[in-house]
Design a protein around this motif. Structure first.
Motif, PDB file in Angstrom:
ATOM      1  N   LEU A 554     -24.331 119.840   7.166  1.00 36.05           N
ATOM      2  CA  LEU A 554     -23.015 119.201   7.327  1.00 36.05           C
ATOM      3  C   LEU A 554     -22.998 118.752   8.618  1.00 36.05           C
ATOM      4  O   LEU A 554     -22.344 117.756   9.248  1.00 36.05           O
ATOM      5  CB  LEU A 554     -21.879 120.426   7.049  1.00 36.05           C
ATOM      6  CG  LEU A 554     -21.969 120.600   5.558  1.00 36.05           C
ATOM      7  CD1 LEU A 554     -20.767 121.669   5.512  1.00 36.05           C
ATOM      8  CD2 LEU A 554     -21.396 119.330   4.817  1.00 36.05           C
ATOM      9  N   PHE A 571     -19.907 117.652  13.247  1.00 37.57           N
ATOM     10  CA  PHE A 571     -19.495 117.765  11.799  1.00 37.57           C
ATOM     11  C   PHE A 571     -18.072 117.279  11.814  1.00 37.57           C
ATOM     12  O   PHE A 571     -17.147 117.883  12.460  1.00 37.57           O
ATOM     13  CB  PHE A 571     -19.479 119.251  11.329  1.00 37.57           C
ATOM     14  CG  PHE A 571     -18.998 119.539  10.058  1.00 37.57           C
ATOM     15  CD1 PHE A 571     -18.961 118.528   8.883  1.00 37.57           C
ATOM     16  CD2 PHE A 571     -18.423 120.552   9.658  1.00 37.57           C
ATOM     17  CE1 PHE A 571     -18.548 118.571   7.635  1.00 37.57           C
ATOM     18  CE2 PHE A 571     -17.826 121.051   8.592  1.00 37.57           C
ATOM     19  CZ  PHE A 571     -17.804 120.085   7.518  1.00 37.57           C
ATOM     20  N   LEU A 573     -14.396 115.895  10.238  1.00 38.58           N
ATOM     21  CA  LEU A 573     -13.428 115.864   9.441  1.00 38.58           C
ATOM     22  C   LEU A 573     -12.357 114.825   9.148  1.00 38.58           C
ATOM     23  O   LEU A 573     -11.962 114.403   7.917  1.00 38.58           O
ATOM     24  CB  LEU A 573     -12.463 117.265   9.576  1.00 38.58           C
ATOM     25  CG  LEU A 573     -13.217 118.443  10.019  1.00 38.58           C
ATOM     26  CD1 LEU A 573     -12.350 119.558  10.406  1.00 38.58           C
ATOM     27  CD2 LEU A 573     -14.201 118.715   8.695  1.00 38.58           C
ATOM     28  N   SER A 583     -15.849 116.909   3.311  1.00 39.72           N
ATOM     29  CA  SER A 583     -16.006 117.693   4.592  1.00 39.72           C
ATOM     30  C   SER A 583     -14.940 118.891   4.532  1.00 39.72           C
ATOM     31  O   SER A 583     -15.013 119.989   4.966  1.00 39.72           O
ATOM     32  CB  SER A 583     -15.920 117.046   5.900  1.00 39.72           C
ATOM     33  OG  SER A 583     -17.228 116.022   5.860  1.00 39.72           O
ATOM     34  N   SER A 586     -15.033 122.000   2.809  1.00 42.78           N
ATOM     35  CA  SER A 586     -15.690 123.029   3.248  1.00 42.78           C
ATOM     36  C   SER A 586     -15.152 123.876   4.345  1.00 42.78           C
ATOM     37  O   SER A 586     -15.550 125.040   4.577  1.00 42.78           O
ATOM     38  CB  SER A 586     -16.934 122.794   3.810  1.00 42.78           C
ATOM     39  OG  SER A 586     -17.715 121.861   3.078  1.00 42.78           O
ATOM     40  N   LYS A 609     -13.554 116.822  14.912  1.00 46.44           N
ATOM     41  CA  LYS A 609     -14.947 117.081  14.466  1.00 46.44           C
ATOM     42  C   LYS A 609     -15.151 118.521  15.275  1.00 46.44           C
ATOM     43  O   LYS A 609     -14.859 118.889  16.512  1.00 46.44           O
ATOM     44  CB  LYS A 609     -15.771 116.077  14.931  1.00 46.44           C
ATOM     45  CG  LYS A 609     -16.030 115.615  16.185  1.00 46.44           C
ATOM     46  CD  LYS A 609     -16.670 114.454  16.509  1.00 46.44           C
ATOM     47  CE  LYS A 609     -16.877 113.828  17.803  1.00 46.44           C
ATOM     48  NZ  LYS A 609     -17.536 112.701  17.935  1.00 46.44           N
TER      49      LYS A 609
END
Length: 701
Positions: A554, A571, A573, A583, A586, A609
């Motif tokens: 990820l 990562f 979002l 995403s 998770s 993120k």
């Protein structure tokens, strides 16, 4: 009793005529004409002759003594002949009342008459060196072999804030709305490295999406009121102003003559008007001029009809077809119509393919076509048009430069590099080719090699080199080489209007927004969001750590070439105001916390993120792409020492559970010299001074 007498009774008394004796000896009364006192036939004839003679002599008197100005009377009547049939009747009245359109023949006749009127004592324009001495039309001097192509694009995004995005320049299947959103077909993902994308208009809000939106009449956003056509037309200089213009301009040429290379001075001296008329078209130049007059006055609907009539009359005339394309182009802009612009693009093609088109007309027509294809986002179509141009005119360096830009616009840096190498082999001092070649070298991370090309190209002052991107990349390259002269170029870029300041070097800006490197939560007005993040920081941290395992895949490496060294993973979002659904599944609690904050999840010029940075990482000094957002950093896992961030000349450190807010359009730099990883949560929000309308209509970044 005797009847009462009055004047009426007296008037009714009959007077009997005296009796006469006829030839038979019989008495008879004299008869009276049935009219009660009328004329005999002899008298009637006599009066008829008198009137006839009076009429003849009256006519003679009127004409001989000029008692009536017939020419004036007829002229006034002809002004009302609105349908061109030679008289004034009901049809004329309909036209004058606006119930019927004026015929093209009348419009052309009026345009011809108007163009035939000259100013008193006007100095005649000397003819060019055409075979028959005829002069080119106004539009020929207007285009001057067509304007250099302004590539319309979504742009270079020099920022650590984009790890993945679709490339903005694709083929003709992109569906675009003007002044709203870009609706693109599915495109392959491409990481947006800071120097891999080429953008034409730094500092402008108009990307490919927003430019296209101007031509969509169905856009949801409210269009700006149209300016009066006459007020935006370029004023024509009258005779009296010419000497004054020369007095101001000529000395400047003399002063700069020594500074300019001789070959450039010769090139300016040799520059001539493009010849757009073939031999036959010179015989119909008056008709073309009349239709062109309508277009230049902003009467684009009438100009389209006029040129359509000419195309029907002269279907093999490239100039008439080119005039029709220009008129359709103008009408497309007035109507905000993509369909009409597409029609103009087709007509440009038709004009270029007709036999007997002059080389100048072919060049001007295809360049205009490529420009409008780029405007509509038809990047591959524009590339094909420019390739055809280069095949026809292989010695034209400017066309090759435009072709290189077209390759850059579709992300084909390799082909663009090859084009500019060819240009520099034949024209080693070409500044335009130099800055673009330097741009490509820097995108290949050939930092030292890029510097001389960028610097020499900017110093040349050639058209197309005074561009914020090139100042940006030259300064950035010098910074990475440890050369402090970088700030000299940033300062020059600021003085040229490309940067808000030496520190604030974003290229996609809204004027007038408050500009400061560091912000407090109270400054932003987003206190509720800050409190929510800080109250729930442990929940956010735990979810982030649960997906940090490398086996999940990820967290992806930062691929924007912003690191001097080290490891940096992210990562995402939300990206460009769009939720990454997979995403968020998770980390559902984190995403749930943000759902009620539109200033964050709706920020089309930002991201949300996680960011993890390993020990030994250094991020080069850099700036974000826009002043339209602020960046929040929530500390999740922060080592005790060794982690810091500088924005302008103010360096700070993160704290766990606390939010730092800064404007990343200002230069910033990051160091991670601790002995363990640093984990933060990044939330971009709209600049608080942006209006709701601006937030809805600004293009995504």
């Amino acid at each position: 009793m005797a009847p009462r007498k009055n004047f009426r009774n007296q008037a009714k008394k009959e007077v009997k005529p005296a009796a006469v004796v006829n030839k038979n000896g019989v008495k008879a009364e004299a008869t009276v004409a049935a009219s009660g006192g009328g004329f005999s036939s002899t008298k009637i004839f006599t009066w008829f002759m008198v009137l006839a003679l009076l009429g003849v002599w009256s006519s003679v008197a009127v004409v001989w003594f000029d008692l009536v100005d017939y020419d004036n009377v007829i002229g006034k009547l002809s002004a009302y002949d609105a349908d061109g049939d030679g008289d004034f009747d009901v049809e004329d009245a309909k036209v004058l009342l606006g119930l019927k359109e004026r015929p093209v023949s009348v419009l052309l006749r009026e345009a011809k008459e108007e163009s035939a009127v000259k100013e008193p004592d006007a100095v005649p324009t000397p003819p060019d060196d055409d075979v028959d001495g005829s002069q080119n039309t106004d539009v020929e001097s207007e285009i001057q072999a067509a304007v250099p192509l302004p590539p319309i694009s979504d742009g270079f995004i020099p920022d650590d804030s984009r790890d993945e995005a679709t490339h903005p320049y694709e083929d003709e299947n992109n569906a675009i709305d003007m002044k709203g959103e870009l609706v693109e077909k599915a495109q392959p993902q491409q990481t947006v490295e800071e120097s891999k994308q080429y953008n034409d208009q730094p500092g402008s809000l108009e990307t490919k999406e927003t430019v296209q939106l101007r031509y969509n009449a169905e856009a949801e956003s409210v269009p700006e009121p149209e300016a009066d056509v006459e007020s935006v037309l370029e004023p024509e200089a009258d005779e009296e102003s010419v000497p004054e213009l020369e007095a101001e301009f000529v000395p400047e040429l003399k002063e700069n003559a020594e500074e300019q290379p001789k070959d450039k001075l010769k090139e300016k001296a040799k520059k001539k008007k493009p010849k757009l008329l073939n031999k036959f078209e010179k015989t119909i130049k008056t008709e073309i001029d009349a239709a062109e007059k309508l277009r230049k006055k902003g009467k684009v609907e009438e100009a389209v009809r006029a040129f359509e009539t000419l195309v029907l009359q002269y279907p093999q005339s490239p100039r008439c077809r080119y005039g029709k394309a220009l008129a359709e182009d103008g009408l497309a802009e007035k109507m905000l119509s993509n369909d009409m612009l597409q029609k103009a693009i087709g007509t440009y093609k038709e004009a270029s393919e007709l036999p007997n088109a002059t080389p100048d007309l072919i060049k001007a027509t295809l360049k205009k076509r490529a420009e409008r294809q780029q405007f509509l986002g038809r990047m591959r179509g524009a590339l094909a048009t420019l390739e055809k141009l280069v095949q026809i005119f292989p010695e034209d360096v400017a066309l090759k430069n435009d072709l290189g830009v077209a390759h850059l616009l579709i992300g084909d840096n390799k082909s663009a590099k090859r084009v500019y190498e060819e240009v520099l082999a034949t024209a080693p001092s070409d500044g335009f080719a130099k800055v673009h070649y330097g741009f490509i070298l820097k995108s290949e991370n050939k930092i030292a090699e890029s510097i001389p090309f960028l610097r020499d190209g900017l110093e040349s002052g050639d058209p197309g080199t005074d561009d914020g991107r090139f100042y940006f990349h030259l300064g950035d390259a010098l910074q990475r080489m440890g050369d402090d002269s970088a700030y000299k170029w940033y300062e020059r870029g600021h003085q040229r209007g490309h940067f808000a300041s030496v520190w604030q070097r974003s290229l996609y800006n809204v004027d007038g927004l408050k500009a400061q490197p560091w912000w407090t939560p109270k400054d932003t007005g987003y206190m509720d969001l800050v409190k929510t993040l800080e109250r729930n920081w442990r929940i956010i941290r735990d979810e982030a750590q649960s997906v940090m395992d490398k086996t999940t895949g990820l967290f992806v490496p930062e691929e924007e070439n912003l690191r001097e060294k080290g490891e940096w993973g992210q990562f995402t979002l939300w990206q460009q105001g769009k939720k990454a659904g997979e995403s968020c599944r998770s980390v559902p609690k984190t995403c749930g916390l943000l759902e009620r904050f539109p200033e964050a999840i709706g920020c089309k010029r930002g991201q949300i993120k996680f960011s993890v940075m390993q020990p030994g990482t250094h991020v080069w000094p850099h700036t974000g792409p826009t002043n339209c957002r602020l960046r929040m950093h929530l500390g999740l896992v922060i080592p005790k020492t060794g982690c810091k961030i500088r924005c302008t000349n103010d360096t700070r450190a993160w704290e766990e559970g606390k939010v730092l807010i800064f404007d990343d359009s200002f230069e910033h730099e990051v160091w991670q010299d601790a002995d363990s990883y640093r984990l933060i949560f990044i939330v971009d929000v709209w600049h608080p001074e942006l209006t709701q309308y601006q937030r809805q209509t600004l293009s995504p970044i």
